[in-house]
Design a protein around this motif. Structure first.
Motif, PDB file in Angstrom:
ATOM      1  N   UNK A  75      32.253  57.661  75.903  1.00  0.00           N
ATOM      2  CA  UNK A  75      32.437  58.982  75.284  1.00  0.00           C
ATOM      3  C   UNK A  75      33.885  59.453  75.436  1.00  0.00           C
ATOM      4  N   UNK A  76      34.826  58.520  75.371  1.00  0.00           N
ATOM      5  CA  UNK A  76      36.214  58.830  75.701  1.00  0.00           C
ATOM      6  C   UNK A  76      36.913  59.600  74.580  1.00  0.00           C
ATOM      7  N   UNK A  77      37.214  60.855  74.842  1.00  0.00           N
ATOM      8  CA  UNK A  77      37.964  61.698  73.913  1.00  0.00           C
ATOM      9  C   UNK A  77      39.102  62.337  74.689  1.00  0.00           C
ATOM     10  N   UNK A  78      40.337  62.042  74.307  1.00  0.00           N
ATOM     11  CA  UNK A  78      41.497  62.495  75.063  1.00  0.00           C
ATOM     12  C   UNK A  78      41.886  63.927  74.747  1.00  0.00           C
ATOM     13  N   UNK A 103      39.677  44.264  65.377  1.00  0.00           N
ATOM     14  CA  UNK A 103      40.219  44.719  66.662  1.00  0.00           C
ATOM     15  C   UNK A 103      39.936  46.197  66.883  1.00  0.00           C
ATOM     16  N   UNK A 104      40.042  47.000  65.826  1.00  0.00           N
ATOM     17  CA  UNK A 104      39.774  48.433  65.954  1.00  0.00           C
ATOM     18  C   UNK A 104      38.324  48.657  66.370  1.00  0.00           C
ATOM     19  N   UNK A 105      37.408  47.901  65.772  1.00  0.00           N
ATOM     20  CA  UNK A 105      35.996  48.058  66.105  1.00  0.00           C
ATOM     21  C   UNK A 105      35.721  47.744  67.579  1.00  0.00           C
ATOM     22  N   UNK A 106      36.364  46.713  68.094  1.00  0.00           N
ATOM     23  CA  UNK A 106      36.166  46.353  69.502  1.00  0.00           C
ATOM     24  C   UNK A 106      36.725  47.437  70.422  1.00  0.00           C
ATOM     25  N   UNK A 107      37.868  47.991  70.052  1.00  0.00           N
ATOM     26  CA  UNK A 107      38.452  49.101  70.817  1.00  0.00           C
ATOM     27  C   UNK A 107      37.552  50.335  70.733  1.00  0.00           C
ATOM     28  N   UNK A 108      37.074  50.613  69.533  1.00  0.00           N
ATOM     29  CA  UNK A 108      36.194  51.760  69.308  1.00  0.00           C
ATOM     30  C   UNK A 108      34.934  51.668  70.155  1.00  0.00           C
ATOM     31  N   UNK A 119      35.383  49.214  61.129  1.00  0.00           N
ATOM     32  CA  UNK A 119      34.051  49.274  60.549  1.00  0.00           C
ATOM     33  C   UNK A 119      34.051  48.626  59.176  1.00  0.00           C
ATOM     34  N   UNK A 120      32.946  47.945  58.860  1.00  0.00           N
ATOM     35  CA  UNK A 120      32.838  47.218  57.603  1.00  0.00           C
ATOM     36  C   UNK A 120      32.308  48.155  56.532  1.00  0.00           C
ATOM     37  N   UNK A 121      33.023  48.242  55.423  1.00  0.00           N
ATOM     38  CA  UNK A 121      32.607  49.119  54.341  1.00  0.00           C
ATOM     39  C   UNK A 121      31.613  48.401  53.427  1.00  0.00           C
ATOM     40  N   UNK A 140      28.642  48.684  68.034  1.00  0.00           N
ATOM     41  CA  UNK A 140      29.865  49.468  68.228  1.00  0.00           C
ATOM     42  C   UNK A 140      29.546  50.870  68.740  1.00  0.00           C
ATOM     43  N   UNK A 141      28.503  51.486  68.196  1.00  0.00           N
ATOM     44  CA  UNK A 141      28.165  52.858  68.569  1.00  0.00           C
ATOM     45  C   UNK A 141      27.151  52.941  69.716  1.00  0.00           C
ATOM     46  N   UNK A 142      26.905  51.808  70.385  1.00  0.00           N
ATOM     47  CA  UNK A 142      26.155  51.823  71.630  1.00  0.00           C
ATOM     48  C   UNK A 142      24.650  51.879  71.513  1.00  0.00           C
TER      49      UNK A 142
END
Length: 226
Positions: free
Chosen positions: A174-177, A162-167, A1-3, A23-25
C-alpha cells in the motif's frame, strides 16, 4: 498493465485478468495456483489456463514448480532493487527518445494523463484510500504517456513489464509517498514541456529509487499508505 485489444480472445482476456490479479495482490506472492479452482474462477479450460500460466512464467510473475504445478512469484528487497534499476534504465532511455520526437498530440496526451493522476493523488493525500487502484492506474498512464513518443513498441513493452513488477510491490505494501511523489510527477510534466530529458532522468532517479526505499521501509514496519 496490458491493454485490451479489439481482437482479444477468451484466453487473452483471462491472461490480462490473472496478470492484474497478481499485480494488484488478489493472488498473493508464493500462493499455489491450483488449476481447478482457477479454471472455475476465470472461466477457461485447463489447457488454456496452462498456456496462460506458462506465459506468466515467462513474464516473471509466476514460477513453474516442475511436476508440482505453478505458484505466484515470491517478492524480495533484492528483486525490487533489480526491477527498479532496470525500470530506471529503460524508462530513462524511452523518455529521451520520446522527448526528442513527441509532437503536439503527444504533449496533449501527457497533460491529460497528468491531470487525471493529479486529481487522484489529491484524493489519496486527503486520506481517501478508496482511490488507490485508480491512482495506480493513473500513475501507470502518466508514465506511459511520457514515453509514447519513443517510436519503439519493443521498448514500450519492456517498460510495461518492468513497471508492472514495480507496481506489484507498491500494491502489496500500500505504498503511497504522498506529496513528494506528486511533486515529482509535476516536475516530470515540466521537464516534458521543456523537452529536458536530462532533467527528467534526474527526477526519475529520485522518484523510482525513493519509491524503493519507501516500499522497503513499509514492508519492514507493516505501514500502510498514508
Amino acid at each position: 498493465m496490458i491493454e485490451a485489444a479489439d481482437h482479444d480472445t477468451i484466453g487473452d482476456s483471462a491472461y490480462r485478468h490473472i496478470r492484474e490479479d497478481i499485480i494488484f495482490g488478489e493472488l498473493r506472492p508464493s500462493e499455489k495456483l491450483r488449476l481447478e479452482p482457477l479454471r472455475k474462477r476465470y472461466n477457461v479450460s485447463v489447457t488454456t489456463l496452462r498456456e496462460i500460466l506458462n506465459r506468466l512464467t515467462s513474464d516473471g510473475l509466476v514460477v513453474a514448480e516442475g511436476q508440482k504445478g505453478f505458484e505466484v512469484a515470491s517478492v524480495s528487497d533484492a528483486n525490487l532493487w533489480e526491477v527498479a534499476e532496470l525500470r530506471l534504465l529503460v524508462e530513462g532511455h524511452a523518455v529521451s527518445r520520446s522527448f526528442a520526437s513527441g509532437d503536439l498530440d503527444w504533449e496533449s496526451q501527457v497533460v491529460a494523463a497528468h491531470h487525471k493522476l493529479h486529481r487522484l493523488e489529491d484524493r489519496m493525500i486527503s486520506g481517501d484510500m478508496s482511490a488507490r487502484e485508480g491512482w495506480k492506474r493513473a500513475d501507470w498512464g502518466f508514465h506511459r504517456a511520457l514515453i509514447t513518443g519513443c517510436g519503439s513498441k519493443t521498448l514500450m513493452d519492456l517498460h510495461g513489464q518492468l513497471f508492472d513488477k514495480y507496481l506489484r510491490y507498491q500494491i502489496l505494501t500500500l505504498a503511497f509517498r504522498g506529496q513528494p511523489g506528486a511533486d515529482e510527477h509535476a516536475q516530470l510534466l515540466e521537464a516534458a514541456f521543456a523537452r529536458n530529458a536530462k532533467r527528467a532522468k534526474e527526477i526519475l532517479s529520485v522518484h523510482i529509487l525513493g519509491g524503493v526505499e519507501f516500499i522497503i521501509n513499509a514492508r519492514k514496519t507493516g505501514a500502510s499508505a498514508q
